[in-house]
Write an enzyme that holds these catalytic residues in place. Structure first.
Site, mmCIF file in Angstrom:
data_model
loop_
_atom_site.group_PDB
_atom_site.id
_atom_site.type_symbol
_atom_site.label_atom_id
_atom_site.label_comp_id
_atom_site.label_asym_id
_atom_site.label_seq_id
_atom_site.Cartn_x
_atom_site.Cartn_y
_atom_site.Cartn_z
ATOM 1 N N GLY A 99 -4.031 -17.319 -6.586
ATOM 2 C CA GLY A 99 -4.541 -15.963 -6.684
ATOM 3 C C GLY A 99 -5.477 -15.753 -7.857
ATOM 4 O O GLY A 99 -6.605 -16.227 -7.866
ATOM 5 N N CYS A 121 0.865 -1.185 0.000
ATOM 6 C CA CYS A 121 0.000 0.000 0.000
ATOM 7 C C CYS A 121 0.900 1.232 0.000
ATOM 8 O O CYS A 121 1.976 1.230 0.579
ATOM 9 C CB CYS A 121 -0.866 0.055 1.253
ATOM 10 S SG CYS A 121 -1.516 -1.515 1.810
#
Lengths: 265, 302, 302, 265
Positions: free
Chosen positions: B264, B129
């Site tokens: 994923g 992030c």
């Protein structure tokens, strides 16, 4: 809600019904619970193109053993699909999304408005509406680029069909909104699917006419089942998933009441 | 045959997990797979408050994979603990919660709240992030920033922490060492590689955010290389991921040094991938008479 | 319609080049394509002395691409100037020679010898070779090392120099700036991404060198992103490459900011790729009424 | 040398002739200049598998309008090829490599030694050798895993065929070298293709017998035309390309005189 499944189904028939527009019937158990306005995710076999192509359900066969999709060849995935022939396999997931609220039209006069490749879902919807309102109440207004139209002969069996073409070669010159003006058509309820500018115009029209409009939205999708949060639309109210006014088009949609979503802002 | 794997003292029934952000909190995929069959469910990243995420388009297809810039849309830790944790508790699988934040304080707040939830086995810290106090370069791209956040989180965490490393770095081994030295209990890698796609007909970016995180089979060789390098740089266990589509892919990561693996983007392509990988690993172990999974970890020769 | 592109004052008839190491010195592919139709031929890397390269296997297929660890096998500058340059001189295309070395001195020796050859338009400096004096980390992975070698080469180079950047870095913009500040006339990127493949049945590396450079369509989104970032970091022109298979791919790089593009691994898959890309760019310019290629460079909106 | 070309050709016929061993005839103009020991690069259509699969030429049709390849399904690419049917297209490049020196056998007694999937190129070679030496001079020694052999009925038409199987179920138990010992066979010249251990044994045998042995080598390839330098083999003498004692198997090879190359070192 219906159980979702990914499966390898079988192509029953496919033909090109307009330039780059293909009409395919698929034999699949997913037809059993298919609702008008729901969609399938179709997966290319070539391993370089992995993501599903969301394609709306155009028609459900009476015996509920086959689904019809009508799609435009836009890229490598749909190009691959367009080469499938009868008895080829096709990888699909479904049935996805909420679909159009058919009961809402009970006894009402409605517009079914489809633009371009947004026209196909209107067919199964028109069929379903015949069970809740009179045929003359079902006004199907479809817009095409030019005289190379498609699905007309199917649509006329379930409602009054009005056509608009951008080049004016058939029906009203312009778009579906022009048809309403030109013919002074009226309705108590709108169902629509098509390009964003058309949906924005319909949202404005419905607000002025103070009638509900159920519009089917499109967005790039990855999972198709609400996990990736790729296909969201801003909503008026707080969404139940993330509590951030973002609804998932693949799950809470693709059909929304126009007032609920912030489009074409 | 024993497919168990142990990470930071926690035993997982098998090494197959879900990569954060590709499996929600399991709810959507519970229609397709039996969550009881998974080693663990790693949840989508959760922050201290709800995040609305990025404008659309958020996803785009690329050759052999996809780009995403969801922007970590999430309901915030409170809703998450009221709704998602209870859902996952119904299943006999481990729960790993992925934590994201814009500042160290954001992370710590989430980590402390999760400390009260014994059903959560481990915390995975998403350091990709943007660090708003550092000109938005990700925490995971500078060794000192990674070390700092690892220490702070570790101070407040009741559960063992997994630092999820960014692959967008010059030296993944250096980052792995920094996290280990700062107290990380395990590492997971790789997060997505930053990519871009341009629509040449509209001359616009395919993703509203311009860049997106690339995932899918296309990135697997880079992921396997980084897992191998990280495994040789540190002693703590590694959870490997990046384009895993089959059991063969998963085994490649394990042979490279991963103690567990995560599926994923391929969940989006084939929702049955996770359980197929579990079954395929068992078949491989049977074929080659491997008694316990541990014998495969880092077992590549040469 | 004008497809010319100008780099460091040199005019190329079109922006399509060959990526170093994928086209030899043009001889092998001259059987398939008319070299006169290419903007430039960028030769395989040449060192001051012959290099034997790595043991085999040197190449492996990966999803949507390949890994290679050839080890820059080359005959050395003397043989190269006697044999390869005269061959290329027969064609009406620009010659760009890729230079590699193990030390700065190696590079300088090659650069000086090439200075006597006016037929060579530009030099491309491969800084992804291991720097033996720096513990074998590539020159291109540290800004200071990149700056140093750029300055040294520039001192001795008679032709304009292109620094070929490694993508295996945290911040490509920083590397681009370092090269520009040190005097580079242009940049080319991306070189290959370091990857790994393991044969799970033999439990061995697919490549003798363990790691290999990944190329092919799978890496294109990462390459486009780096070209975009580099183009926004520097003023000097950029030659973009990384997985270009079609004219559409090439245009994506140009819209991202590349003044020219190179076709690499796809030469191996379709030996006609380069000329197909030239034709396709012309078709695109015609379709969208683009008068000169320059109008497309960096023309992505937003 | 012949002009190389990449083209889309047509499958004429394909069948599985042993477990995972496929026999395919391809209609292609490349057959015109095909030599025994040369190979084709065959390209999968699935875009996730880009690199060519080098496959040796097994036979050239008399009219020089078609080539035969016999290959083993080893991975995804060859698996894709195995699904091709008559009239499907197939992407190939050729003809590649130097091929076996046929003239060297003029009037001589020769061994054609093939192991497993190294057997196919021996067929066209045996055919060609009949033009330069007597049929009884052509001793074809082929090694299989078990009794599920292939190409035998073709090979017997062009030479004396001797078989070895690893499990001893047919012919000599063991490998092709065991056949020579067991039967006390002799030759002035060897042609061989097969696994590396077999080629190393043949190199040693030829050195002791002081006869030339032309062996066909395999290596992972990317370009197939000598540009990528992926498929090299260490050579005794300096190579002409890089001057570093590394010959390109795809270009200077795949056939080398055993003494020239350093294998199994």
């Amino acid at each position: 809600m219906t159980m979702k499944q990914k499966q390898t189904a079988t192509v029953i028939f496919q033909q090109e019904i307009a330039p780059a527009i293909y009409d395919m019937w698929i034999g699949t158990s997913l037809a059993q619970n298919a609702l008008p306005g729901q969609f399938l995710c179709v997966y290319p076999k070539d391993r370089s193109t992995l993501l599903p192509r969301p394609i709306s359900i155009c028609e459900v066969r009476e015996d509920k053993a086959a689904l019809r999709i009508v799609y435009r060849v836009a890229g490598q995935g749909t190009k691959e699909f367009s080469h499938y022939q009868a008895e080829d396999t096709i990888d699909i997931m479904g049935t996805l999304g909420n679909g159009f609220p058919v009961e809402a039209a009970a006894g009402k006069k409605v517009f079914l408005m489809g633009g371009g490749i947004g026209i196909p879902p209107m067919l199964q919807l028109a069929k379903a509406l015949n069970a809740v309102t009179d045929r003359e109440n079902i006004q199907v207004i479809v817009g095409y680029r030019d005289s190379l139209t498609f699905l007309q002969e199917d649509l006329v069996r379930y409602g009054q069909v009005y056509i608009a073409t951008e080049d004016g070669s058939t029906g009203t010159k312009g778009n579906v909104m022009n048809v309403i003006e030109e013919r002074g058509l009226k309705a108590d309820l709108i169902y629509a699917c098509g390009p964003m500018p058309m949906l924005c115009a319909i949202k404005r029209y419905a607000a002025q006419a103070n009638i509900p409009a159920y519009i089917s939205l499109e967005e790039h999708m990855a999972c198709g089942v609400g996990a990736c949060l790729g296909c969201v639309v801003k909503t008026r109210d707080m969404d139940h998933h993330s509590h951030v006014h973002n609804a998932r088009i693949c799950t809470e949609g693709p059909v929304f009441e126009a007032g609920e979503v912030e489009i074409g802002g | 045959m024993n497919t168990q794997t142990i990470i930071a003292g926690i035993t997982f029934k098998n090494p197959v997990m879900t990569a954060s952000g590709t499996f929600g909190s399991g709810m959507e995929y519970s229609e397709f797979v039996d969550l009881n069959q998974l080693g663990a469910v790693v949840t989508k990243g959760v922050a201290n408050v709800p995040w609305p995420g990025n404008p659309t388009p958020r996803v785009a297809e690329v050759y052999g994979g996809m780009l995403n810039a969801i922007g970590l849309q999430n309901p915030g830790i409170d809703v998450f603990m009221e709704r998602d944790i209870p859902f996952l508790k119904q299943y006999n699988t481990k729960i790993i919660v992925n934590v994201c934040g814009k500042t160290v304080e954001d992370y710590v707040e989430v980590v402390e709240k999760l400390g009260d939830e014994p059903a959560v086995s481990m915390l995975e810290i998403n350091v990709s992030c943007p660090n708003v106090k550092e000109g938005a370069i990700a925490f995971g791209q500078k060794a000192d920033a990674l070390s700092h956040i690892t220490k702070e989180v570790k101070k407040h965490a009741k559960q063992p922490i997994i630092m999820k490393l960014s692959p967008n770095v010059t030296d993944i081994g250096e980052m792995a060492k920094a996290a280990e030295a700062a107290g990380a209990d395990a590492l997971s890698l790789i997060n997505t590689l930053t990519g871009m796609k341009i629509d040449i007909h509209r001359r616009k970016f395919a993703i509203a955010n311009k860049t997106g995180g690339m995932s899918g089979p296309a990135i697997k060789p880079i992921a396997v290389r980084m897992v191998y390098q990280a495994a040789h740089a540190v002693q703590i266990p590694i959870i490997g991921m990046g384009g895993i589509a089959t059991a063969e892919d998963a085994i490649e990561f394990i042979l490279a040094g991963a103690s567990a693996v995560s599926v994923g983007a391929m969940n989006f392509v084939n929702p049955y991938t996770t359980v197929e990988v579990v079954k395929g690993i068992e078949a491989y172990m049977e074929q080659y008479h491997v008694e316990k999974l541990a014998d495969l970890i880092g077992a590549v020769e040469g």
